[in-house]
Each structure stands twice: as C-alpha cells, then as structure tokens.
Design a protein around this motif. Sequence first.
Motif, PDB file in Angstrom:
ATOM      1  N   UNK A 277       0.814  -1.220   0.000  1.00 40.49           N
ATOM      2  CA  UNK A 277       0.000   0.000   0.000  1.00 40.49           C
ATOM      3  C   UNK A 277       0.849   1.272   0.000  1.00 40.49           C
ATOM      4  N   UNK A 278       2.159   1.127   0.235  1.00 35.63           N
ATOM      5  CA  UNK A 278       3.024   2.297   0.341  1.00 35.63           C
ATOM      6  C   UNK A 278       2.747   3.111   1.587  1.00 35.63           C
ATOM      7  N   UNK A 279       2.286   2.449   2.652  1.00 38.27           N
ATOM      8  CA  UNK A 279       1.881   3.131   3.876  1.00 38.27           C
ATOM      9  C   UNK A 279       2.968   3.069   4.936  1.00 38.27           C
ATOM     10  N   UNK A 280       3.669   4.182   5.158  1.00 34.22           N
ATOM     11  CA  UNK A 280       4.711   4.232   6.168  1.00 34.22           C
ATOM     12  C   UNK A 280       4.129   3.991   7.557  1.00 34.22           C
ATOM     13  N   UNK A 281       2.963   4.555   7.838  1.00 34.33           N
ATOM     14  CA  UNK A 281       2.370   4.392   9.170  1.00 34.33           C
ATOM     15  C   UNK A 281       2.036   2.927   9.444  1.00 34.33           C
ATOM     16  N   UNK A 282       1.542   2.229   8.447  1.00 37.64           N
ATOM     17  CA  UNK A 282       1.231   0.804   8.630  1.00 37.64           C
ATOM     18  C   UNK A 282       2.510  -0.006   8.839  1.00 37.64           C
ATOM     19  N   UNK A 283       3.567   0.365   8.127  1.00 43.97           N
ATOM     20  CA  UNK A 283       4.856  -0.313   8.294  1.00 43.97           C
ATOM     21  C   UNK A 283       5.409  -0.059   9.691  1.00 43.97           C
ATOM     22  N   UNK A 284       5.354   1.190  10.137  1.00 49.33           N
ATOM     23  CA  UNK A 284       5.843   1.523  11.483  1.00 49.33           C
ATOM     24  C   UNK A 284       5.052   0.771  12.556  1.00 49.33           C
ATOM     25  N   UNK A 285       3.755   0.676  12.379  1.00 49.98           N
ATOM     26  CA  UNK A 285       2.929  -0.065  13.338  1.00 49.98           C
ATOM     27  C   UNK A 285       3.323  -1.539  13.364  1.00 49.98           C
ATOM     28  N   UNK A 286       3.642  -2.087  12.192  1.00 53.63           N
ATOM     29  CA  UNK A 286       4.060  -3.490  12.107  1.00 53.63           C
ATOM     30  C   UNK A 286       5.402  -3.735  12.771  1.00 53.63           C
ATOM     31  N   UNK A 287       6.334  -2.789  12.605  1.00 51.73           N
ATOM     32  CA  UNK A 287       7.641  -2.891  13.250  1.00 51.73           C
ATOM     33  C   UNK A 287       7.483  -2.859  14.773  1.00 51.73           C
ATOM     34  N   UNK A 288       6.647  -1.945  15.252  1.00 50.39           N
ATOM     35  CA  UNK A 288       6.390  -1.844  16.691  1.00 50.39           C
ATOM     36  C   UNK A 288       5.790  -3.138  17.229  1.00 50.39           C
ATOM     37  N   UNK A 289       4.812  -3.680  16.501  1.00 55.57           N
ATOM     38  CA  UNK A 289       4.158  -4.916  16.934  1.00 55.57           C
ATOM     39  C   UNK A 289       5.129  -6.091  16.910  1.00 55.57           C
ATOM     40  N   UNK A 290       5.980  -6.150  15.899  1.00 56.55           N
ATOM     41  CA  UNK A 290       6.926  -7.259  15.820  1.00 56.55           C
ATOM     42  C   UNK A 290       7.943  -7.212  16.956  1.00 56.55           C
ATOM     43  N   UNK A 291       8.310  -6.002  17.363  1.00 53.43           N
ATOM     44  CA  UNK A 291       9.202  -5.862  18.516  1.00 53.43           C
ATOM     45  C   UNK A 291       8.543  -6.437  19.765  1.00 53.43           C
ATOM     46  N   UNK A 292       7.274  -6.137  19.967  1.00 51.11           N
ATOM     47  CA  UNK A 292       6.542  -6.664  21.122  1.00 51.11           C
ATOM     48  C   UNK A 292       6.475  -8.194  21.087  1.00 51.11           C
ATOM     49  N   UNK A 293       6.234  -8.745  19.913  1.00 55.23           N
ATOM     50  CA  UNK A 293       6.131 -10.198  19.762  1.00 55.23           C
ATOM     51  C   UNK A 293       7.467 -10.865  20.090  1.00 55.23           C
ATOM     52  N   UNK A 294       8.569 -10.260  19.637  1.00 51.69           N
ATOM     53  CA  UNK A 294       9.894 -10.816  19.932  1.00 51.69           C
ATOM     54  C   UNK A 294      10.228 -10.703  21.419  1.00 51.69           C
TER      55      UNK A 294
END
Length: 373
Positions: free
Chosen positions: A277-294
């Motif tokens: 989608x070219x969505x930086x905000x969605x990518x940033x949210x995914x990075x944040x969530x992946x950090x929590x999962x790890x």
Amino acid sequence: MFNIYNQKGNDRLITVKAPGKLYIAGEYAVVETGYPSIIVALNQFVTVEISQSKSYGSIVSKQYRDDSVLWRRQGDQMILDNRDNTFNYIISAIRLTEEYAQALGRPMELYDLRVNSDLDSPNGKKYGLGSSAAVTVATVKGLCQFYKLPLTKSQLFKLSAIAHLDVQGNGSLGDIAASVYGGWIAYWSFDRDWLLAARTQQSLTELVNQPWPSLKITQLTQPDNLRLIIGWTGTPASTSHLVDKVAIQKSRQHQIYAEFLRDSKNCLEDLIQGFKDGSLERIKAGIKRNREILQQLADFTKVAIETPTLKKMCDIAVENTAAAKSSGAGGGDCGIVVIDKQVNVDSMIERWKENGITRLALNVHPVIDLNKE
C-alpha cells in the motif's frame, strides 16, 4: 558488479559481489516452514575473484591471510592440503557448485579464488550483515560464471541455500535470498526436512530446477517517505547459537510457541500489505508490533534477544517518532529504525553516540538484475 567477466588471452578473471543483509521483521518465526519475514539487502559486499591456475589452486581471504588454503586435483575431486580452516562456507559452495557443473558436463579446472569482505568492522567485529550467506552466494555465482553455467536467481538461491545449510545446519536461509535478489524482499522459508530427504533421492540438477515446498520470495517496494537507519551495538552475536536456544525452549512450551508463530505471521502479513500500500504508518505499526512479539518470545525462552544496548537504541528512536527493533537473532549486532524522511534525526544519532551506539552508513542495495550486473 555481480557479473564482471574479463577475457585476457587464455586467462579468465571473474569478479562478483554479493550484498549483505539485515532482517527487518519476522525473525525466529521464519525458521519454521512457510512463515514470512521481511529482509533488506545493503550496499556492503563480499567480493570474490576467480582466475585460472595451473599446478595448485588457492583460496585466499584478505581478512584471514594466515589461513589461506591450498588445494589440488585428484581426478575431479578437490583435495584440501589443510583441514583446519576458516573457509567452511566457501569450501561447501565450491563442492556443491562443482557437483552441479560436472552434472552439466563441465570439465573441472584449477583456479585461484580471492575473497574480500566489507561486511565486518575495521577491527574484525561482525556487524551481523550476513557475511557467511554473502560469501556463499558470491562463490557459487562466481564459479557458475567461471564454468559458464546458465543461472537464474532461483537456481542461484537454491545452490547457495544447500551449500550454506550443509555448514550451518539451521536457519531460514533468508539471508541467502537477500544476497541473491537485492532490494527489499518478503521471504517465506522452505521445508528443510523435505530438502534433506529429497537430496538422497534426486540429483542436484533436479533439485534446483523444481519448486521447493513453501518457498516464496517476493520483491517489495520501499515507500518514498521511508528512511531506514541502522544502529550497531558493537557486540557481535551468533545467530545459529541463539536459534538453537529458542529451538530447545519451543519443544518444552508448544502452546506458547504456537501463539508466537501465529502472532508473527499475522504481524508480517500486515507489514507486507503496508509495503504494497506504500503506507509508512502501517509499516511503522508493524515494526512496533513485531518488537513486542519478539519480547514475548524472549520472556518465555529466556533468550536475550533485545540486549540493554539494543533496547536503549530502540527506545531513543521511538522518542524521535520512529519505529525500531532488533534485527535478526538479536543478542547484540544491529537494530533497525524506520522513520519519515522529513524528520530530523541528528539528536537521535547524538544520543546513540552517548550510549555507545554507532550509526552504520548503509543504504539499500537495489534489486539485482543478473543480466546486467
């Protein structure tokens, strides 16, 4: 770049490069068959040069001059003159590529192979950029050119993956994919148990020319407003050892590990969609969530994925409107930061310096075109 081929009289000189990589998201889960990750290729390289030789071949690394290897031919077999060496990945790549070349009817030759890497720090510490994968890919690619073997990206990945797996024994092989394809990729790991069984029943040419179960590699497009910044803690980490530790714990806590896999898959699917989608905000949210999962994975496995220095690096970045997390197996090495290009990062970098964190001057290496490079 990747494919430079010179003809000088009867002497052939092959020079190839393979880029390093960093994991963006999906670590640990990606070692399981069919689970997704996102990886980026970087503009630091392993360079391999191959030239014909007459009596003895050699393998020389600029980084390990004292451990150079001499070898000779006994028929078509490569015979090493010293068994204790630091070039296990190179040797594995040579053996496998020569097996492939012989299957395609190429006569074996002697050659000198020279390796140079800028994937480590000047004092020899590893940045965690996948040097073993890059040297494997560069060696396979260079030898395929030396023996004039036709090669697609898919074949290069499969040959390199087998050679690397023969040495390391674990891992997802996503770092191999990044070194082969370049750019940003989404990578789903293949069934390694299937490969192990298939190698006993099929020829190497059959293996590299067929689909591998669950393997998927897709190029991703970086949004125009996304800036990737990489911080280095100065502490090298061993991916294979950390993966082994997690594997031991997952066998004891099946349900919690299954929840981790499910969460990681859902997170990565959303992250990949963010790139589409070219969505930086969605990518940033995914990075944040992946950090929590790890972090949850680290809690139940007792594996120190996010070291205190990595945590500090990420926390400082988050305070500057970025999304950040550890990269790869963690335990040291690098962290990644995703931030809007319009944001001034000078204060963030300065605070990193105050906490012993180095910004690495790395950029994304473009998608590789084997017909041009």
